[in-house]
Scaffold this active site. Structure first.
Site, short mmCIF file in Angstrom:
data_model
loop_
_atom_site.label_atom_id
_atom_site.label_comp_id
_atom_site.label_asym_id
_atom_site.label_seq_id
_atom_site.Cartn_x
_atom_site.Cartn_y
_atom_site.Cartn_z
N HIS A 160 6.86 2.34 2.52
CA HIS A 160 5.79 2.35 3.52
C HIS A 160 6.35 1.89 4.85
CE1 HIS A 160 3.37 2.92 0.13
NE2 HIS A 160 3.42 1.68 -0.30
N GLY A 195 -3.45 0.88 1.36
CA GLY A 195 -4.33 0.13 2.24
C GLY A 195 -4.73 0.95 3.45
N SER A 236 0.56 3.81 3.13
CA SER A 236 0.21 2.78 2.15
C SER A 236 -1.22 3.01 1.70
CB SER A 236 0.34 1.40 2.78
OG SER A 236 -0.68 1.20 3.73
N ASN A 265 -2.77 0.25 -9.81
CA ASN A 265 -1.51 0.96 -9.79
C ASN A 265 -1.10 1.26 -11.23
OD1 ASN A 265 1.17 1.78 -9.41
ND2 ASN A 265 1.25 0.58 -7.51
#
Ligand SMILES: *[C@@H]1O[C@H](CO)[C@@H](O)[C@H](O)[C@H]1NC(C)=O
Ligand SMILES: *[C@@H]1O[C@H](CO)[C@@H](O)[C@H](O)[C@H]1NC(C)=O
Ligand SMILES: *[C@@H]1O[C@H](CO)[C@@H](O)[C@H](O)[C@H]1NC(C)=O
Ligand SMILES: *[C@@H]1O[C@H](CO)[C@@H](O)[C@H](O)[C@H]1NC(C)=O
Length: 360
Positions: free
Chosen positions: A334, A288, A286, A200
């Site tokens: 999210h 993920g 997200s 990030n």
């Protein structure tokens, strides 16, 4: 004529009687067998129960109202044998490939990006970025999956359920391991193998602002990931672009495989549209969830670890927010539970395997 018919009928009647007796005998032994062991009856009942619980989760239900009964249902689902479904997997792969095409566009390469090409930002508020020759020279040639097929992939989220999970060995045995936000690794719980890990830009700005002038600390920090590609959302905002480019330069040249790559914003935008069309309402997917989608397209089978967006585990114990700390997310960005229900849907359809319990 008539006599012949009578003979025929008699013969048929005899045959029917024999069949009837045979059926009775078979039925008798079948019932006796089942009553003796009882196992099959129990197996049938549990198979029926598993079919039912899989059905419950394979239809998307938009909200979790009661956490306790939700947890019990999830436990029930996980106690059922996993049923891989190749048709569902190929269907997902085809859908994701035709909408978004991670296979050819997950991140920028020399092949999929041209010098002077205009690259959009994830948000339309920023003007396009024009690829220049200097940056183009620093892009990777191609994707690793264009040379070797990715068989078993492990996508390792940072959820607290991985703490003391003992899943390290299982994760490390995957062909391709995806991790997030420079998460710490260790062999007992989460494994060491890393092929793709997100960074990030805020982590760089917080800890390694001077990396381009003084790359030592950052190099030291990422060296634990061996040969991984560090992937950054370079086109989320112009600040991200600057931070990502300076990170790429700080860690240049790649050593020997560890390198910085940039998410392709057109891929992320396409994926975002795809899921909005399929009813996901969060402001932004997200990371993920995005990379699980990429894995569903790229890998033969996807194993998902460390994704459990609740603070109580299936054994009703409190779990920390991450396996390495207990710092919560920014709220409202999210939509974790909503995405998680999609993962449960994929699991119950046999399209990926969710791991929510410690590994043996
Ligand atoms: C994915 O992108 C590549 C390269 O542009 C293209 O050749 C391929 O047809 C695309 N696949 C799909 C399914 O659109
Ligand atoms: C960026 O380029 C695309 C075409 O690639 C164009 O449709 C879009 O309007 C441009 N956006 C901006 C903000 O200039
Ligand atoms: C990195 O790759 C090299 C060669 O491809 C290999 O020998 C080495 O073991 C890898 N290192 C790690 C930490 O995976
Ligand atoms: C691995 O990480 C977990 C979670 O942070 C920790 O509890 C455990 O002690 C670590 N194990 C090793 C061998 O570092």
């Amino acid at each position: 004529m008539l006599q012949m018919n009578m003979a025929n009928i008699k013969w048929i009647l005899k045959l029917l009687t024999v069949i009837l007796i045979l059926n009775c005998v078979i039925l008798f032994y079948y019932i006796r067998e089942r009553n003796i062991s009882g196992d099959e009856t129990r197996n049938d009942v549990s198979q029926l129960r598993c079919t039912k619980v899989r059905q419950t989760f394979s239809v998307y239900t938009p909200a979790i109202t009661d956490m306790m009964s939700f947890s019990e249902k999830v436990s029930e689902l996980l106690s059922c044998p996993y049923k891989s479904n190749i048709i569902q997997k190929e269907l997902n792969r085809a859908l994701l490939r035709s909408c978004c095409n991670a296979t050819d566009y997950l991140y920028l390469t020399k092949q999929n990006t041209a010098v002077h090409q205009k690259l959009p930002y994830e948000s339309d508020v920023y003007p396009n970025y024009t690829m220049n020759e200097a940056l183009h020279n620093l892009l990777p040639e191609a994707f690793p999956w264009s040379e070797r097929r990715l068989g078993r992939c492990a996508v390792v989220g940072s959820g607290g359920i991985l703490k003391n999970s003992n899943c390290g060995r299982e994760i490390d045995s995957a062909d391709y391991v995806i991790r997030f936000n420079m998460a710490p690794i260790n062999n007992s719980d989460v494994g060491l193998k890393t092929d793709l890990i997100t960074v990030n830009p805020s982590q760089i700005l917080r800890g390694y602002r001077n990396a381009q002038k003084k790359p030592g600390p950052l190099m030291q920090r990422v060296s634990v990931y061996g040969n991984a590609s560090l992937i950054m959302p370079a086109f989320a905002s112009p600040l991200n672009t600057r931070t990502s480019i300076s990170t790429l330069k700080a860690l240049w040249p790649p050593s020997p495989q560890l390198r910085v790559v940039f998410f392709s914003s057109s891929y992320l935008k396409a994926l975002d549209h795809f899921w909005k069309d399929h009813g996901l309402k969060g402001r932004r997917l997200s990371t993920g969830f995005m990379l699980i989608n990429s894995a569903l397209e790229l890998c033969d089978h996807v194993h998902v670890y460390g994704f459990w967006p609740f603070d109580i585990n299936l054994e009703k114990q409190t779990v920390p927010h991450h396996y390495f700390d207990n710092i919560g997310p920014k709220v409202g960005i999210h939509s974790m539970p909503e995405e998680f229900l999609r993962l449960l849907q994929f699991h119950s359809q046999g399209a990926l395997t969710l791991h929510l319990q410690p590994c043996s």
